[in-house]
Design an enzyme around this catalytic site. Structure first.
Site, mmCIF file in Angstrom:
data_model
loop_
_atom_site.group_PDB
_atom_site.id
_atom_site.type_symbol
_atom_site.label_atom_id
_atom_site.label_comp_id
_atom_site.label_asym_id
_atom_site.label_seq_id
_atom_site.Cartn_x
_atom_site.Cartn_y
_atom_site.Cartn_z
ATOM 1 N N ASP A 6 46.360 43.878 41.734
ATOM 2 C CA ASP A 6 45.873 45.142 41.916
ATOM 3 C C ASP A 6 46.842 46.085 42.114
ATOM 4 O O ASP A 6 46.677 47.316 42.400
ATOM 5 C CB ASP A 6 45.086 45.117 43.524
ATOM 6 C CG ASP A 6 43.626 44.818 43.287
ATOM 7 O OD1 ASP A 6 43.017 44.898 42.052
ATOM 8 O OD2 ASP A 6 42.869 44.758 44.354
ATOM 9 N N ASP B 249 34.286 40.616 40.022
ATOM 10 C CA ASP B 249 35.343 40.778 40.859
ATOM 11 C C ASP B 249 35.097 39.831 42.219
ATOM 12 O O ASP B 249 33.861 39.374 42.405
ATOM 13 C CB ASP B 249 35.259 42.104 41.649
ATOM 14 C CG ASP B 249 36.688 42.448 42.152
ATOM 15 O OD1 ASP B 249 37.472 41.432 42.226
ATOM 16 O OD2 ASP B 249 36.836 43.752 42.347
HETATM 17 C C1 DGJ Z 1 39.494 44.948 43.638
HETATM 18 C C2 DGJ Z 1 40.024 45.182 42.371
HETATM 19 O O1 DGJ Z 1 40.948 44.326 42.078
HETATM 20 C C3 DGJ Z 1 40.059 46.542 41.830
HETATM 21 O O2 DGJ Z 1 40.583 46.603 40.551
HETATM 22 C C4 DGJ Z 1 38.550 47.010 42.150
HETATM 23 O O3 DGJ Z 1 37.627 46.733 41.171
HETATM 24 C C5 DGJ Z 1 38.171 46.911 43.622
HETATM 25 N N1 DGJ Z 1 38.178 45.443 43.837
HETATM 26 C C6 DGJ Z 1 36.749 47.471 43.651
HETATM 27 O O4 DGJ Z 1 36.435 47.284 44.877
#
Ligand code: DGJ
Length: 732
Positions: A548, A478
């Site tokens: 997201d 991430d």
């Molecule tokens: C952003 C990601 O896109 C989410 O799926 C998740 O992993 C969060 N970060 C966790 O902090």
């Protein structure tokens, strides 16, 4: 595939599967783009235009006022010597001047495709599936050499371009601007298509007519970004999904980029793509080289759909790498939206047990397993297990998950450091920063300066030691903030503008080392969803978390838009709980699953909280996806109805041999007394007979494509239908 040079006509003719690209050498010095389009058998320059004198267009040759760089199409335009349009290159010399004049010197044609130094690129698996042309241009006054590299492919309809600069002079040169590709079209009526958006709203499709002046897309955020994808296409005004011409460029790069189209005074259009020159410079010492990222050029005469399939097949098999390039991707359960930071070992194991009972294959432990991380304010950089939440440690947890029949996956955000962390206390200078200036926090975190060797060593060590000691078969990588106060403590003042590109080179080095040692680990990229959904990342991680936003209605647009360039197998797509956490929308479980099944399927909810009937439904969905997974992940993708233009959406996947197809239709907004929707299929064998699985009916491929399938039984918002077709014979 072939690349030829005609000594007589002084022109290069590059042929990929169905594409020709022609470059002429005029007056033995100037490289002129002559043609980029459908494959031609030969090039005799039927469209040659005579030079004419134009006021205010300076000429190169005082004896011939008609020969001006201001109107001549240029294959690799430089600044300052007669062409007033946007250049591909600008170099500052020690005397402060910024003019270059790069002229043709020589060329060579090689089998295969050499890799790019320090940068990811499309590759050839053997020398006989690609051919590369390297054209050397030289500015003798300053000793600058630019090698333009072009690769054509036997099996793909793409041409890749990149540039290597070399300082053969005795003085330092400063690169102020270097695009990877530039092309001059001799027409001004084109339209620009691009993918833009925001966090949770990535890759929406925009199209606009070009008019005199410049239209550009760029990222200044340190990442390719949610806001603009490093992709641009020019299309004819009449081009639609299935017909018409498209010329597209996509940059294999994950940082700041620029894509721009300029319509000039004489009715030509210059398209270019490369590293964003904004806040960029690079000092080239004598003897040193600089490599540009690669641009992938696609021409399609089968509309946008043809362009997308050309990108998809190339990226699926010659950009993505590793064991999972050709392997079906596991159906995962991710605990993020199920628990957020609030979990312990028992909660994760319960989730694993539920998921396993429903047929899922991989459990991903998301953010919150390390340091003191109970929210997003701390601990990035402290990659040791949070023993309050997981007293048995990661290894024991992973093994317990394995015992429940699931592989184990783990979340990392290795490029960051929380201000509240041990790492930051120990190394406050390891982040991007400018001395004396405020350090803007985003999510309580700062960006590690991956341009620095010691920082890269730390990151590789932190991730690798966990991957070595815990049975991990998947990593979610991430990256949750953009770059501010961009400066590096490791660089002298005159090199500060190298910081962003050095960051990306550092990131690629880290990824190269990790993916080489752990080639069996599936890595899913993520940057708050699709904030870095680009070919640079895909070269290391064959899957990216698309957004997201897990709401199925929003996802229709995001996934449809992302598919313009990137194959569905690369799109992580999850079924989440309702009301949706981002939009508060309530949709049916069937609708949510049918949207997520059009990518690489996962679940991001707690099945333990669902009624028994919904759990049974999920088990059936998982089972169904396993049946169609090969088709979705490795088949050809056809968009049928756009969620951007109406209340419905539809798409389908066809196996390469056209024996199977999975079609899905989505009704977003239902209208009382509406007409029954109809879906016309694409890509089937018109002469074949296809059984509609689960019914006793069969239809001709031509019928399904020409007449279409009537959608019945829709009686409300957020409903979907899908059909699996299997070829059962031929119509005689
Ligand atoms: C952003 C990601 O896109 C989410 O799926 C998740 O992993 C969060 N970060 C966790 O902090």
């Amino acid at each position: 595939m072939s690349i030829t040079f005609s000594e007589e006509a002084r022109c290069f003719h590059l042929k990929s599967r169905d594409t020709s690209y022609v470059i002429e050498v005029i007056r033995d010095r100037y490289l002129v783009p002559a043609y980029w389009g459908s494959r031609l058998s030969a090039w005799n320059n039927p469209s040659a235009a005579p030079n004419v004198e134009r006021s205010f267009s300076p000429s190169v040759d005082p004896e011939d006022r008609t020969f001006s760089l201001d109107v001549l199409p240029q294959e690799f335009p430089s600044y300052g010597a007669g062409d007033f349009r946007a250049p591909a290159i600008q170099i500052q010399q020690e005397d402060g001047s910024t003019i270059t004049e790069l002229l043709y010197r020589s060329h060579r044609i090689l089998p295969g495709k050499p890799p790019l130094e320090g940068l990811p690129s499309v590759y050839a698996e053997s020398d006989n599936e690609a051919e590369t042309l390297q054209i050397t241009l030289v500015d003798e006054l300053i000793g600058l050499e630019a090698v333009l590299a072009y690769t054509t492919f036997r099996d793909f309809d793409a041409i890749t371009r990149s540039v290597t600069l070399r300082n053969n002079g005795r003085k330092r040169l400063r690169v102020l601007r270097l695009l990877s590709a530039s092309y001059d079209f001799s027409r001004a009526d084109l339209q620009m298509l691009h993918l833009s958006g925001a966090w949770a709203r990535e890759c929406h499709i925009f199209r606009k007519s070009l008019s005199p002046g410049t239209s550009s897309l760029e990222s200044r955020r340190g990442a390719s970004s949610h806001q603009h994808n490093p992709f641009v296409a020019l299309v004819s005004p009449s081009t639609d999904e299935d017909t018409g011409e498209v010329w597209a460029m996509n940059l294999v790069y994950s940082g700041n980029f620029l894509a721009q189209a300029e319509v000039d005074q004489s009715g030509s259009t210059r398209l270019g793509i490369g590293i964003n020159p904004f806040e960029f410079s690079w000092d080239l010492e004598p003897g040193s080289t600089f490599q540009s990222p690669e641009a992938v050029l696609i021409h399609s005469n089968e509309g946008l759909s043809g362009m997308s399939r050309r990108f998809h097949s190339l990226y699926r098999s010659r950009l993505c790498r590793g064991r999972f390039r050709d392997a079906e991707r596991p159906i995962l359960i991710n605990n993020w939206e199920a628990t957020y930071f609030n979990f312990d070992e028992k909660r994760i194991l319960d989730l694993a047990a539920e998921a396993s009972a429903l047929g899922m294959e991989l459990l991903v432990l998301d953010d919150g397993w390390f340091g003191q991380r109970d929210d997003d304010r701390s601990s990035l950089g402290d990659w040791t297990v949070n023993s309050r939440k997981l007293p048995g440690g990661l290894e024991a947890l992973a093994r317990a998950v394995n015992q429940k029949g699931l592989a184990f996956g783990l979340w990392f955000e290795p490029e960051m450091v929380s201000v509240r962390s041990q790492l930051y206390e120990e190394h406050p200078d390891w982040c991007l920063h400018v001395p004396g200036r405020r350090r803007s926090e985003s999510r309580g975190q700062l960006v590690l300066d991956l341009g620095r060797k010691e920082v890269r060593e730390y990151v590789v060590h932190a991730v690798s030691s966990i991957l070595r000691s815990v049975p991990i078969s998947y990593v979610k990588w991430d990256m949750n903030r953009h770059h501010t106060e961009v400066g590096s403590a490791a660089l002298p003042p005159e090199r500060q503008k190298e910081t962003s590109h050095r960051y990306i080179l550092g990131l690629y080095e880290v990824l190269q080392r990790i993916t080489t040692e752990f080639s069996d680990v599936l890595i899913e990229g993520c940057s708050g969803g699709g904030g870095r959904f680009d070919p640079g990342m895909l070269a290391f991680m064959p899957q990216i978390w698309t957004s997201d936003n897990t709401d199925a209605v929003s996802r229709l647009r995001v996934q449809y838009g992302t598919s313009i360039v990137y194959p569905p197998v690369t799109m992580g797509a999850h079924v989440s709980a309702v009301p949706n956490h981002q939009t508060k929308r309530v949709t049916t479980l069937a609708f949510r699953a049918e949207v997520a099944m059009a990518g690489t399927l996962g679940y991001e909810l707690d099945p333990g909280k669902l009624p028994v009937e919904e759990k049974a439904q999920i088990a059936r969905q998982v089972d169904h996806y396993k049946r169609i997974r090969g088709l979705v992940q490795f088949g050809d993708f056809y968009r049928l109805q756009s969620p951007f233009t109406g209340d419905t959406a539809a798409w389908m996947f066809v196996s390469p041999d056209r024996s199977k197809a999975w079609v899905s239709f989505y009704q977003v907004r239902f209208e009382a007394n509406q007409r029954l929707p109809l879906v016309r299929l694409k890509g089937l064998d018109p002469l074949a007979r296809y059984a509609m699985c689960g019914t006793n009916r069969s239809f001709g491929g031509d019928e399904l494509m020409e007449a279409g399938v009537r959608v019945t039984g829709i009686d409300g918002d957020f409903q979907s239908r899908s059909w699996l077709f299997e070829r059962v014979g031929k119509f005689s």
